[in-house]
Every structure is written in C-alpha cells, then in structure tokens.
Motif scaffolding. Structure first.
Motif: not given
Length: 320
Positions: A93, A111, A132, A151, A293
């Motif tokens: 991530i 993200w 996200f 998220l 998620f």
C-alpha cells in the motif's frame, strides 16, 4: 496463508495526518485479523545488482546499524516493522505521494490521502494499481471510477483536545493559525501576535486552542481545524477561490464545527457540539471501511477465500 499487507510510510509523526492514517491502517488491519506490517520509506531502494555475487536486491539485505535512522512507531498502535521476507507475495500500500513501485511489488494499492499531484505537481502510478481514497474530495474519477472505494482511518485524540474549564472560557484572547499544506498561500489575517500551530505537539496545540478565541487555517483539509473546534475555539478555514463550499466538503456533517470563511462563523458555532459525536461515529465506521478494503483486495488480487481468515476484531472493546 493470506498475503501480508505492507504499508509503505515514514515513521510515526503526530503532526502528520498522512503518517497517522497509514500507521492507523496497519493497526486496524492487524486488529481485524489480517497480517500487516510497516515498511520504512527511508530504507534505500535500488534495482537488483546484475552480478551473480550481488543478486539479492539491496533492500532485502540485512541492514547495517548506520544505514537506517531509528524508526518511530507509536506504542499503542500495532505496527510491526516489516522484514524482507514479508515482501514475498505481499500487497503493498503506497500513499499517493509515492511515485512508481519502489518495492517492485506484484500487488499494489494506491491510497489517495490527498488529490493526486497536489504535493508534488505530478504523479506516477502503475496501470494495474488498485485505488482507494480517504475522502471523496481526494478521488480522481479518471484514475478511479469506483466511488465505493472509500478507505478511512480515524485516530480521535479527545483525550487531549477538549474544552477548557467553564471558568476559563472567558479568558480566551487572540488568534492562532495553521499553515501546513497551505504554507504557500497569502496570509489574510494579521499574523502579528498570532500563534503558529505548525510543528507543535498535540498537547501544546491543544493548550493554544483552549486559550485563543479564533483559529485560522490556510490548509483546507487538516484535522487540526476540527481539533480547534473540539477545544471550543472558533475554527475558520480560509477558502480557496477555486474550491466552493460544496466542493470543499460535500455534506453538512463533514463541516461541523468549521467555518469555510468568516461568513460561516455562525454555522460553525451552532454545529460545534455535533462534531465530537460525529468523529466518534466515524472512528467506529472506519473499521467497516477497512473490512470492505480487505474484501475488495481479496477479490481483486484473487486471494483464495479458503485461506482468508475471518474478519473479526481481536478485541471488540479495545480502543484504537
């Protein structure tokens, strides 16, 4: 086993909303029964050497003590630091400020903790990245047309940010201000005698919010504007001419306790008592976005359902 989630981030910094969000995500994933680790972004990364002797990529070698500074974590969060073995088959991530794929991961999540390119003026994402967003205002529909990929993580410090005693309320005086991501904007208030919040610890910032009358933020999106309101301070966000009220925060709930310009000061005062209850609800609801998620990642990256653990918290009553 299900793949490990690796969150690529700097050390924990209580003055950085992005840092708090990323570390809190690692904690939430672990609390929900999935394995998550932090990869320190300051670890040097370079392409695998070509010689046979140096086939092991530099970032997978055992580091020498002088190579990496001490990595800061917060004891109350479950944020173990990753090792090289954790990278195998991991889901990595990255926040939107990271270009490319430094860890050369096969499975990449991006993200959006702010609008892509806001901080750097550019962005470099992979064609297969899974996107996200932290809030709708940060999403780019060209990159991510999926409006359901919210998220969020929340870490509400109501243990620190609280109003002063009633007898001290009338002693408020002067202003304080926040620059942060708005540091390049022109000041529209008299900064002489005004207290700059940037760089203060949470405890010190809360003390300022409890004794000043007005907080002025040049950063459109910072939790500190809400923290000021939680301390009973008039919290004013200086509008960006290119961002109207509804583009700033589309729903009224998102604006509780904050004034988008001086004309909204009455609104901010009237809705200030609603702010903390809303944030506590969001803290609870954020865990649900983390569950969703996980499920989206499992589907997208074809993680076998037979290997996926049940998504239940370790301790339902444990505070984040």
């Amino acid at each position: 086993m299900s793949p490990t989630f690796i969150i690529y981030t700097s050390g924990f910094d209580e003055n950085s909303g992005g840092s708090i969000a990323l570390h809190r995500l690692c904690d939430a994933l672990n609390q929900l029964g999935r394995r998550a680790r932090i990869w320190p972004s300051q670890r040097p990364v370079q392409p695998p050497p070509k010689t046979w002797k140096d086939r092991v990529p530099f970032y997978r070698r055992k580091p020498r003590s002088w190579e990496f500074p001490r990595f800061q974590t917060l004891a109350r969060l479950d944020t173990p630091v990753a090792t090289a073995v954790d990278l195998d088959d991991a889901i990595v991530i990255y926040p939107e400020v990271i270009d490319g794929n430094p860890l050369q991961a096969r499975r990449v999540v991006r993200w959006l903790l702010h609008r892509p390119g806001f901080h750097t003026g550019h962005h470099e994402f992979g064609p297969d990245d899974l996107f996200f967003f932290f809030q709708a205002a940060f999403n780019d529909p060209v990159l991510n047309p999926h409006t359901d990929r919210l998220l969020q993580t929340f870490f509400v410090r109501d243990d620190i940010y609280r109003p002063p005693a009633p007898e001290d309320e009338d002693r408020r005086t002067g202003t304080c201000y926040i620059l942060r991501k708005g540091k390049d904007r022109a000041l529209v208030h008299d900064a002489k005698g005004s207290i700059l919040i940037d760089g203060l610890s949470h405890a010190a910032a809360a003390d300022v919010f409890r004794r000043t009358r007005t907080c002025i933020s040049y950063d459109l999106y910072t939790m500190y504007s809400m923290y000021a309101a939680m301390c009973g301070c008039d919290s004013i966000v200086v509008p960006d001419p290119a961002v109207d009220l509804n583009a700033w925060y589309p729903t009224e709930e998102e604006r509780y306790g904050m004034a988008y310009g001086w004309s909204e000061l009455g609104w901010s005062r009237a809705t200030r008592p609603l702010l903390l209850p809303r944030l506590k609800r969001l803290e609870e609801q954020s865990n649900e976005t983390v569950r969703q998620f996980i499920q989206t990642c499992d589907r997208h990256f074809q993680v076998g359902s037979e290997s996926s653990p049940r998504l239940t918290p370790k301790a339902a009553t444990e505070a984040p």
